[in-house]
Scaffold this motif. Structure first.
Motif, PDB file in Angstrom:
ATOM      1  N   GLN A  40       8.198  85.445 -22.943  1.00 20.37           N
ATOM      2  CA  GLN A  40       8.366  84.509 -23.044  1.00 20.37           C
ATOM      3  C   GLN A  40       7.943  82.948 -22.578  1.00 20.37           C
ATOM      4  OE1 GLN A  40      11.716  84.897 -25.566  1.00 20.37           O
ATOM      5  NE2 GLN A  40      10.650  83.975 -27.903  1.00 20.37           N
ATOM      6  N   GLU A  47      11.834  91.111 -21.971  1.00 16.38           N
ATOM      7  CA  GLU A  47      12.766  91.579 -22.275  1.00 16.38           C
ATOM      8  C   GLU A  47      12.604  92.135 -23.785  1.00 16.38           C
ATOM      9  OE1 GLU A  47      13.459  88.991 -27.489  1.00 16.38           O
ATOM     10  OE2 GLU A  47      11.720  88.395 -26.476  1.00 16.38           O
ATOM     11  N   ALA A  61      15.051  95.147 -30.739  1.00 18.12           N
ATOM     12  CA  ALA A  61      15.408  93.680 -30.885  1.00 18.12           C
ATOM     13  C   ALA A  61      16.230  93.442 -32.146  1.00 18.12           C
ATOM     14  CB  ALA A  61      14.839  93.126 -29.868  1.00 18.12           C
ATOM     15  N   ASP A  62      17.222  92.919 -31.754  1.00 17.79           N
ATOM     16  CA  ASP A  62      17.500  92.258 -33.318  1.00 17.79           C
ATOM     17  C   ASP A  62      16.688  91.073 -33.617  1.00 17.79           C
ATOM     18  OD1 ASP A  62      21.217  92.186 -31.991  1.00 17.79           O
ATOM     19  OD2 ASP A  62      20.113  93.850 -33.177  1.00 17.79           O
ATOM     20  N   SER A  63      16.189  89.818 -32.513  1.00 15.78           N
ATOM     21  CA  SER A  63      15.482  89.942 -33.782  1.00 15.78           C
ATOM     22  C   SER A  63      14.002  90.069 -33.783  1.00 15.78           C
ATOM     23  CB  SER A  63      14.753  88.433 -31.527  1.00 15.78           C
ATOM     24  OG  SER A  63      14.017  89.443 -31.149  1.00 15.78           O
ATOM     25  N   VAL A  64      13.554  91.248 -33.865  1.00 15.20           N
ATOM     26  CA  VAL A  64      12.344  91.422 -34.225  1.00 15.20           C
ATOM     27  C   VAL A  64      12.863  92.304 -35.482  1.00 15.20           C
ATOM     28  CG1 VAL A  64      11.436  91.077 -32.435  1.00 15.20           C
ATOM     29  CG2 VAL A  64      11.926  93.111 -32.706  1.00 15.20           C
ATOM     30  N   LYS A  65      14.147  93.147 -35.812  1.00 15.74           N
ATOM     31  CA  LYS A  65      13.680  94.199 -36.262  1.00 15.74           C
ATOM     32  C   LYS A  65      13.756  93.756 -38.302  1.00 15.74           C
ATOM     33  CE  LYS A  65      18.392  96.516 -34.889  1.00 15.74           C
ATOM     34  NZ  LYS A  65      19.782  96.706 -34.522  1.00 15.74           N
ATOM     35  N   ARG A  67      10.965  92.811 -39.097  1.00  9.61           N
ATOM     36  CA  ARG A  67       9.902  92.533 -39.110  1.00  9.61           C
ATOM     37  C   ARG A  67       8.364  93.116 -38.109  1.00  9.61           C
ATOM     38  NH1 ARG A  67       8.725  87.784 -36.381  1.00  9.61           N
ATOM     39  NH2 ARG A  67      10.862  87.907 -34.790  1.00  9.61           N
ATOM     40  N   GLY A  89       8.860  81.243 -31.613  1.00 10.47           N
ATOM     41  CA  GLY A  89       9.938  82.719 -31.506  1.00 10.47           C
ATOM     42  C   GLY A  89       9.264  83.372 -31.081  1.00 10.47           C
ATOM     43  N   ASP A  90       8.345  84.629 -31.577  1.00 15.58           N
ATOM     44  CA  ASP A  90       7.128  85.336 -31.105  1.00 15.58           C
ATOM     45  C   ASP A  90       6.684  84.506 -30.081  1.00 15.58           C
ATOM     46  OD1 ASP A  90       7.748  86.154 -34.317  1.00 15.58           O
ATOM     47  OD2 ASP A  90       9.054  86.352 -32.600  1.00 15.58           O
TER      48      ASP A  90
END
Length: 120
Positions: A40, A47, A61-65, A67, A89-90
């Protein structure tokens, strides 16, 4: 050694979708793991986004689960990352990765990356 070329990045509005592709070529005898990573901020460590082991174990990753979805086309030696409901954030440069071997040579290879920008 493996060569990886990512494509499919671009600009999209929040809530939008993109599918990234990774064309894998080279002399590959064994694949231990494939996946997608992102960076990023330039200079920052990549990451982990999603990885799939040779046994089929997938880790997001938790942030993309919920999606993002990884997919493979083994016949065409391609890897995909389907991304939906994207948010600012992506925004990142996305890299595909393969960990494998060729003969007695082990490699952990990344492509050059493809940029994804999410903004309104």
């Amino acid at each position: 050694q493996a060569d990886l070329v990512e494509s499919g990045g671009g600009s999209v509005q929040p809530g939008g979708s993109l599918t990234l592709s990774c064309d894998i070529s080279g002399n590959i005898d064994a694949v231990h793991e494939v996946g997608w990573y992102r960076r990023q901020v330039p200079g920052q460590q990549r990451e982990e986004v999603v990885t799939v082991t040779k046994d089929g174990k997938t880790k997001y990753a938790d942030s993309v689960k919920g999606r993002f979805t990884i997919a493979r086309d083994n016949a065409k030696n391609m890897l995909f990352l389907q991304m939906k409901n994207l948010g600012p954030g992506d925004t990142a440069t996305y890299y595909c990765n393969i960990i494998g071997g060729s003969g007695e040579t082990f490699f952990d290879a990344f492509g050059q990356g493809t940029q994804v920008t999410v903004s309104s």
